[in-house]
Every structure is written in C-alpha cells, then in structure tokens.
Enzyme design. Structure first.
Site, mmCIF file in Angstrom:
data_model
loop_
_atom_site.group_PDB
_atom_site.id
_atom_site.type_symbol
_atom_site.label_atom_id
_atom_site.label_comp_id
_atom_site.label_asym_id
_atom_site.label_seq_id
_atom_site.Cartn_x
_atom_site.Cartn_y
_atom_site.Cartn_z
ATOM 1 N N THR A 131 16.754 -39.829 -60.656
ATOM 2 C CA THR A 131 16.065 -41.059 -61.036
ATOM 3 C C THR A 131 16.279 -42.176 -60.002
ATOM 4 O O THR A 131 17.299 -42.191 -59.302
ATOM 5 C CB THR A 131 16.595 -41.545 -62.405
ATOM 6 O OG1 THR A 131 16.163 -42.877 -62.640
ATOM 7 C CG2 THR A 131 18.122 -41.546 -62.460
ATOM 8 N N ASP A 132 15.347 -43.120 -59.971
ATOM 9 C CA ASP A 132 15.522 -44.284 -59.096
ATOM 10 C C ASP A 132 16.608 -45.227 -59.630
ATOM 11 O O ASP A 132 17.060 -46.125 -58.918
ATOM 12 C CB ASP A 132 14.194 -45.042 -58.918
ATOM 13 C CG ASP A 132 13.618 -45.589 -60.216
ATOM 14 O OD1 ASP A 132 14.165 -45.298 -61.305
ATOM 15 O OD2 ASP A 132 12.605 -46.318 -60.154
ATOM 16 N N GLU A 133 17.044 -44.993 -60.883
ATOM 17 C CA GLU A 133 18.017 -45.918 -61.484
ATOM 18 C C GLU A 133 19.375 -45.842 -60.782
ATOM 19 O O GLU A 133 20.200 -46.742 -60.928
ATOM 20 C CB GLU A 133 18.134 -45.661 -62.992
ATOM 21 C CG GLU A 133 16.774 -45.800 -63.662
ATOM 22 C CD GLU A 133 16.791 -45.818 -65.184
ATOM 23 O OE1 GLU A 133 17.820 -46.173 -65.769
ATOM 24 O OE2 GLU A 133 15.741 -45.501 -65.776
ATOM 25 N N TYR A 156 24.070 -44.045 -68.003
ATOM 26 C CA TYR A 156 23.077 -43.024 -67.632
ATOM 27 C C TYR A 156 22.945 -42.933 -66.123
ATOM 28 O O TYR A 156 23.081 -41.850 -65.533
ATOM 29 C CB TYR A 156 21.717 -43.359 -68.269
ATOM 30 C CG TYR A 156 20.554 -42.591 -67.648
ATOM 31 C CD1 TYR A 156 20.464 -41.198 -67.760
ATOM 32 C CD2 TYR A 156 19.547 -43.255 -66.943
ATOM 33 C CE1 TYR A 156 19.408 -40.494 -67.184
ATOM 34 C CE2 TYR A 156 18.484 -42.558 -66.365
ATOM 35 C CZ TYR A 156 18.423 -41.179 -66.487
ATOM 36 O OH TYR A 156 17.387 -40.485 -65.916
ATOM 37 N N SER A 159 25.950 -41.537 -64.368
ATOM 38 C CA SER A 159 26.094 -40.072 -64.488
ATOM 39 C C SER A 159 25.104 -39.358 -63.576
ATOM 40 O O SER A 159 25.427 -38.336 -62.963
ATOM 41 C CB SER A 159 25.933 -39.621 -65.949
ATOM 42 O OG SER A 159 24.600 -39.785 -66.387
ATOM 43 N N LYS A 160 23.892 -39.888 -63.450
ATOM 44 C CA LYS A 160 22.904 -39.256 -62.546
ATOM 45 C C LYS A 160 23.351 -39.437 -61.088
ATOM 46 O O LYS A 160 23.207 -38.531 -60.271
ATOM 47 C CB LYS A 160 21.501 -39.849 -62.760
ATOM 48 C CG LYS A 160 20.852 -39.515 -64.090
ATOM 49 C CD LYS A 160 20.564 -38.037 -64.314
ATOM 50 C CE LYS A 160 19.468 -37.486 -63.440
ATOM 51 N NZ LYS A 160 19.097 -36.089 -63.846
ATOM 52 N N ASN A 186 8.500 -42.387 -65.778
ATOM 53 C CA ASN A 186 7.327 -41.558 -66.080
ATOM 54 C C ASN A 186 6.708 -41.975 -67.413
ATOM 55 O O ASN A 186 7.405 -42.486 -68.291
ATOM 56 C CB ASN A 186 7.753 -40.099 -66.235
ATOM 57 C CG ASN A 186 8.045 -39.398 -64.924
ATOM 58 O OD1 ASN A 186 7.686 -38.251 -64.743
ATOM 59 N ND2 ASN A 186 8.701 -40.080 -63.996
HETATM 60 P P1 NAD Z 1 14.108 -35.525 -71.853
HETATM 61 O O1 NAD Z 1 15.227 -36.236 -72.515
HETATM 62 O O2 NAD Z 1 12.736 -35.655 -72.390
HETATM 63 O O3 NAD Z 1 14.425 -33.945 -71.807
HETATM 64 C C1 NAD Z 1 15.666 -33.454 -71.457
HETATM 65 C C2 NAD Z 1 15.709 -31.971 -71.837
HETATM 66 O O4 NAD Z 1 17.003 -31.457 -71.461
HETATM 67 C C3 NAD Z 1 15.547 -31.710 -73.338
HETATM 68 O O5 NAD Z 1 14.642 -30.652 -73.549
HETATM 69 C C4 NAD Z 1 16.947 -31.348 -73.801
HETATM 70 O O6 NAD Z 1 16.952 -30.444 -74.910
HETATM 71 C C5 NAD Z 1 17.524 -30.701 -72.538
HETATM 72 N N1 NAD Z 1 18.986 -30.802 -72.501
HETATM 73 C C6 NAD Z 1 19.742 -31.909 -72.726
HETATM 74 N N2 NAD Z 1 21.050 -31.603 -72.635
HETATM 75 C C7 NAD Z 1 21.119 -30.281 -72.327
HETATM 76 C C8 NAD Z 1 22.187 -29.386 -72.099
HETATM 77 N N3 NAD Z 1 23.470 -29.788 -72.186
HETATM 78 N N4 NAD Z 1 21.909 -28.082 -71.782
HETATM 79 C C9 NAD Z 1 20.610 -27.671 -71.698
HETATM 80 N N5 NAD Z 1 19.560 -28.476 -71.949
HETATM 81 C C10 NAD Z 1 19.816 -29.760 -72.258
HETATM 82 O O7 NAD Z 1 14.185 -35.957 -70.317
HETATM 83 P P2 NAD Z 1 13.000 -36.213 -69.278
HETATM 84 O O8 NAD Z 1 12.526 -37.606 -69.452
HETATM 85 O O9 NAD Z 1 12.054 -35.103 -69.342
HETATM 86 O O10 NAD Z 1 13.814 -36.173 -67.910
HETATM 87 C C11 NAD Z 1 13.953 -34.938 -67.190
HETATM 88 C C12 NAD Z 1 14.761 -35.207 -65.938
HETATM 89 O O11 NAD Z 1 14.089 -36.162 -65.126
HETATM 90 C C13 NAD Z 1 16.149 -35.796 -66.202
HETATM 91 O O12 NAD Z 1 17.052 -35.214 -65.305
HETATM 92 C C14 NAD Z 1 15.989 -37.274 -65.945
HETATM 93 O O13 NAD Z 1 17.197 -37.851 -65.510
HETATM 94 C C15 NAD Z 1 14.943 -37.265 -64.835
HETATM 95 N N6 NAD Z 1 14.074 -38.448 -64.755
HETATM 96 C C16 NAD Z 1 13.391 -38.884 -65.851
HETATM 97 C C17 NAD Z 1 12.533 -40.002 -65.720
HETATM 98 C C18 NAD Z 1 11.715 -40.484 -66.893
HETATM 99 O O14 NAD Z 1 11.023 -41.510 -66.738
HETATM 100 N N7 NAD Z 1 11.701 -39.824 -68.031
HETATM 101 C C19 NAD Z 1 12.413 -40.666 -64.495
HETATM 102 C C20 NAD Z 1 13.160 -40.179 -63.394
HETATM 103 C C21 NAD Z 1 13.967 -39.070 -63.539
HETATM 104 P P1 TYD Z 2 12.899 -47.198 -71.140
HETATM 105 O O1 TYD Z 2 11.606 -46.574 -71.521
HETATM 106 O O2 TYD Z 2 14.076 -47.025 -72.058
HETATM 107 O O3 TYD Z 2 13.239 -46.697 -69.669
HETATM 108 P P2 TYD Z 2 14.411 -47.207 -68.642
HETATM 109 O O4 TYD Z 2 15.391 -48.016 -69.381
HETATM 110 O O5 TYD Z 2 14.989 -45.906 -68.189
HETATM 111 O O6 TYD Z 2 13.691 -47.961 -67.575
HETATM 112 O O7 TYD Z 2 12.662 -48.760 -70.961
HETATM 113 C C1 TYD Z 2 11.702 -49.276 -70.081
HETATM 114 C C2 TYD Z 2 11.821 -50.775 -70.101
HETATM 115 O O8 TYD Z 2 11.447 -51.259 -71.406
HETATM 116 C C3 TYD Z 2 13.245 -51.271 -69.879
HETATM 117 O O9 TYD Z 2 13.195 -52.504 -69.136
HETATM 118 C C4 TYD Z 2 13.773 -51.543 -71.268
HETATM 119 C C5 TYD Z 2 12.534 -51.979 -72.021
HETATM 120 N N1 TYD Z 2 12.498 -51.642 -73.466
HETATM 121 C C6 TYD Z 2 12.213 -52.639 -74.398
HETATM 122 O O10 TYD Z 2 12.000 -53.817 -74.059
HETATM 123 N N2 TYD Z 2 12.181 -52.290 -75.716
HETATM 124 C C7 TYD Z 2 12.425 -51.000 -76.138
HETATM 125 O O11 TYD Z 2 12.406 -50.749 -77.373
HETATM 126 C C8 TYD Z 2 12.694 -49.997 -75.162
HETATM 127 C C9 TYD Z 2 12.965 -48.576 -75.586
HETATM 128 C C10 TYD Z 2 12.716 -50.369 -73.834
#
Ligand code: NAD
Ligand code: TYD
Length: 348
Positions: A131-133, A156, A159-160, A186
């Site tokens: 992640t960019d975080e 979070y 840990s990443k 995303n």
């Molecule tokens: P998500 O929470 O929707 O899905 C995570 C999946 O991992 C789930 O299916 C869960 O069951 C599985 N999982 C969790 N713990 C596990 C374990 N101990 N063993 C096996 N499986 C396990 O997450 P996402 O949003 O799809 O993100 C996927 C990846 O992309 C992550 O690594 C996240 O850090 C990264 N990412 C997400 C975003 C975003 O905007 N969602 C952006 C940048 C990077």
């Molecule tokens: P989120 O979807 O949790 O992603 P991330 O924290 O990983 O960027 O949140 C996106 C933005 O929206 C973040 O600035 C936090 C804000 N947010 C709210 O204002 N209210 C909410 O209920 C949630 C879930 C997020």
C-alpha cells in the site's frame, strides 16, 4: 503447467486478481489460499469456482507448518501475496492481529518460497502487494514516488511497511526474485462495506448516517480495482526483479467532496430528491493518527510497463454504484454475516 499461489483471493482485490488469472491464463493452475476471515467471501469468486485450472485452499498464512506443507505438496512457481488484515480502523483496535497476518504471515510465505526455490530461482517470482500508506502522510503538495522514505503512521501501515522490508531483505540476502507494488485506495465491486465508498453506498441505501471523520478534508487517490488487477497482471509478468512500482489513479479527492458526489449520484440512481442523501452526512470524532493526504506518482509503471488507469473516476464510480444496487443480496449477506454459510455449503 505453472502452479501459481494467490493469497487472499476471497477478499476484495484478491477476488479480482484470481478471476483475471483463472480466466486469462488457462496454462496456469491457480491456487487461492484464504483463511476466510470476516473479509473473505467465496461468493466474491463463485463465477469461477468450478474452473478446471482453479483450486480453493482454506488456510491461515500465520500457520507456519501448514504453509510449509502446502509448498512441499504443490511446488508453486509463483506467489501473488494479497492476504492481509487491511482496515486501518481495525488496526487501531487490535494491532497484534495485523502483526500476525501481515508480518508473520508474510514471513512464513517468504521462508517457504525461499526454501522451495533456493536451488533454482529461474522462472520463479514472489509478488508482494502493498500500500501507499507505508510512505506516511503528504502535506498539501507533492506525490509519493518509489524512493519516498517509509514513514508509516497507523498500525496497519506499520505492519505493511515491515512486510515490505522483509520482502526486500529476502531479495538482498537470499536472492529471492521478488516484485513489490504500493498502491493507492481501491474502489469497485466486492469491496467490504467497512471502507469509505461501499460503507457510504450501503448507508445511503438504508438511510443511515454517513460518518465523516474530522472535518472531511483528508485526501485519498482513488483507483478502480479492475485497473489495479490489470496492473498486477502486468507487473507479475513484465516487472523487473527486485523492483518496486507505485500504482495510483492520478485521482485525488477530498473525502467530503467525494461523499458529496456519491450522495448526488445515489439520489439520482434511487430516484430521491436532490439533496436527500446529503442530509445523512454526520461529522464524527476523527480517526487517531489520521493521515492527511495520499497521492501516488505512477509514472514509473507507465514509463516502464505502459500501464495507466483505463477508467475515469466518473465511469468507475458509476459502475461501482450500479454493481452495489444490482447486488443488494451480496451486501445483505456480508452485513449480516450470512456469507459464511456459503463456504459450509460448498466445501464441507
Ligand atoms: P481484504 O480485507 O478485502 O481481503 C483480505 C483477504 O485476506 C480476505 O479474503 C481474508 O480472508 C484474507 N486473509 C486475512 N488474513 C488471512 C490469513 N491470516 N491467512 C489467509 N488469508 C487471510 O483486503 P483487500 O482490500 O483486498 O487488500 C488486498 C491486499 O492489497 C492487502 O495486502 C492490502 O494491504 C493491499 N492493498 C489494499 C488497498 C485497498 O484500497 N483495499 C490498497 C493498497 C493495497
Ligand atoms: P478507508 O476507506 O478506511 O481507507 P484508508 O483509511 O485506508 O485510506 O478511508 C478512506 C478515507 O475516508 C480516510 O481518510 C478515512 C475516511 N473515512 C471516513 O471519514 N469515515 C468512515 O466511516 C470511513 C470508513 C473512512
């Protein structure tokens, strides 16, 4: 036939990646390893579950013995690692769960891959999705590049960041062939409704308050999930070993502006009077350690691999809203927890 392990393939992004790989690459056998935590849902990939080149494996990446055994049985050629605890708010409540899955779980996969491949890294690849975080927070100006120093603020992102460092260390120390991507926020179908966009769509449908943290002037760079899956495919196949690529949408929105737009679009879709959903906006206590702004400079992946987002935000958001409105049953199942029964029906 190459054997490819995708972790977290029952989650949001992972389900899009699994679907793409299973349908586009019949020459691969795809193993989808997922623990089916609250965020994992086999309904997300039920359209491909009977494909011949697909196997679902329920298991926890934190379980070292299980991971070692899985690798010794299947001899994977490649790993795309997406399994993670992914929600910042949950990491504030329970940081240790994030260390276990995101750090220890990644270590178990790295060790298993290294031990399996050590005699011959040829044709092997470990792809870590991050992640960019990890870069921390931007001020009003500037963009994250691949050389921006890591400065994570939430449990979070810490840990990443830790898992990213281990991936890089395994590349340097043991020669493990890896690629790493850091992506912005995303959005799209199958997104668990705890994150901003799907939560607010769901709340608008049910006339529930829209909790905007702080003053809503936080900025995120939004990327359509299917564009992310295309980028992941490209990096896995054409990225250079030991390289990092940033992936972003060139699409910055202040939370409050995004929420206003969502309210406007939802009023139109639901045939409600203009301004109806906006009344649901409720400013609530801010998230502790809330990062002000994320924005990605994605020129490296564009220049070297030719990737850029294919969908405008207007198109992507409209497709996303349409999907949630057409899939209210999915939303109902994930918010009630009923989706857990799907696994029992299919696999026990
Ligand atoms: P998500 O929470 O929707 O899905 C995570 C999946 O991992 C789930 O299916 C869960 O069951 C599985 N999982 C969790 N713990 C596990 C374990 N101990 N063993 C096996 N499986 C396990 O997450 P996402 O949003 O799809 O993100 C996927 C990846 O992309 C992550 O690594 C996240 O850090 C990264 N990412 C997400 C975003 C975003 O905007 N969602 C952006 C940048 C990077
Ligand atoms: P989120 O979807 O949790 O992603 P991330 O924290 O990983 O960027 O949140 C996106 C933005 O929206 C973040 O600035 C936090 C804000 N947010 C709210 O204002 N209210 C909410 O209920 C949630 C879930 C997020």
């Amino acid at each position: 036939m190459k054997k490819i392990l995708i972790t977290g393939g029952a989650g949001f992004i992972g389900s899009h990646v699994v679907r793409r790989f299973v349908t586009k690459y019949p020459e691969y056998h795809i193993y989808n390893l997922d623990a089916l935590t609250y965020a994992g849902n086999l309904e997300n990939i039920k359209d491909i579950e009977n494909s011949e080149n697909y196997t679902f494996v329920k298991g926890d990446i934190v379980d070292e013995a299980f991971i070692n055994e899985l690798f010794s049985i299947h001899h994977f050629d490649g790993v795309l690692h997406l399994a993670a605890e992914s929600h910042v708010d949950r990491s504030i409540e329970d940081p240790l769960a994030f260390v276990k899955t995101n750090v220890i779980g990644t270590m178990n996969l790295l060790n298993a891959a290294k031990n399996q491949w050590k005699d011959n890294f040829e044709g092997k690849r470990f792809y870590h999705i991050s992640t960019d975080e990890v870069y921390g927070s931007l001020g009003a100006e500037g963009l994250f590049t691949e050389t921006t120093p890591y400065d994570p603020n939430s449990p979070y992102s810490a840990s990443k960041a830790s898992s990213d460092h281990f991936v890089r260390a395994y590349g340097e120390t043991y020669g493990l062939p890896y690629v790493l991507t850091n992506c912005s926020n995303n959005y799209g179908s199958y997104h668990f409704p705890e994150k901003l966009i799907p939560l607010f769509i769901n709340n608008i449908i049910h006339n529930k308050p829209l909790p905007v943290y702080g003053d809503g002037h936080y900025t995120r760079d939004w990327l359509f999930v299917e564009d992310h899956a295309i980028a992941i495919d490209l990096v896995f196949h054409e990225g250079k070993n030991h390289e990092t690529y940033n992936i972003g949408g060139f699409n910055e929105w202040k939370n409050i502006d995004l929420v206003q737009l969502l309210c406007q679009l939802m009023d139109q879709k639901l045939d409600r009077a203009a301004g109806t959903s906006q009344q649901l906006i409720t400013y609530v206590k801010d998230r502790p350690g809330h990062d002000l702004r994320y924005a990605i400079d994605a020129t490296k992946i564009n220049r070297e691999l030719g990737w850029k987002p294919s969908v405008t935000f207007e198109e992507g958001l409209e497709r996303t809203i349409n999907w949630y409105l057409a899939n209210e049953e999915w939303l109902k199942n994930v918010t009630s927890g009923a989706y857990k029964d799907y696994y029992k029906k299919q696999y026990s």
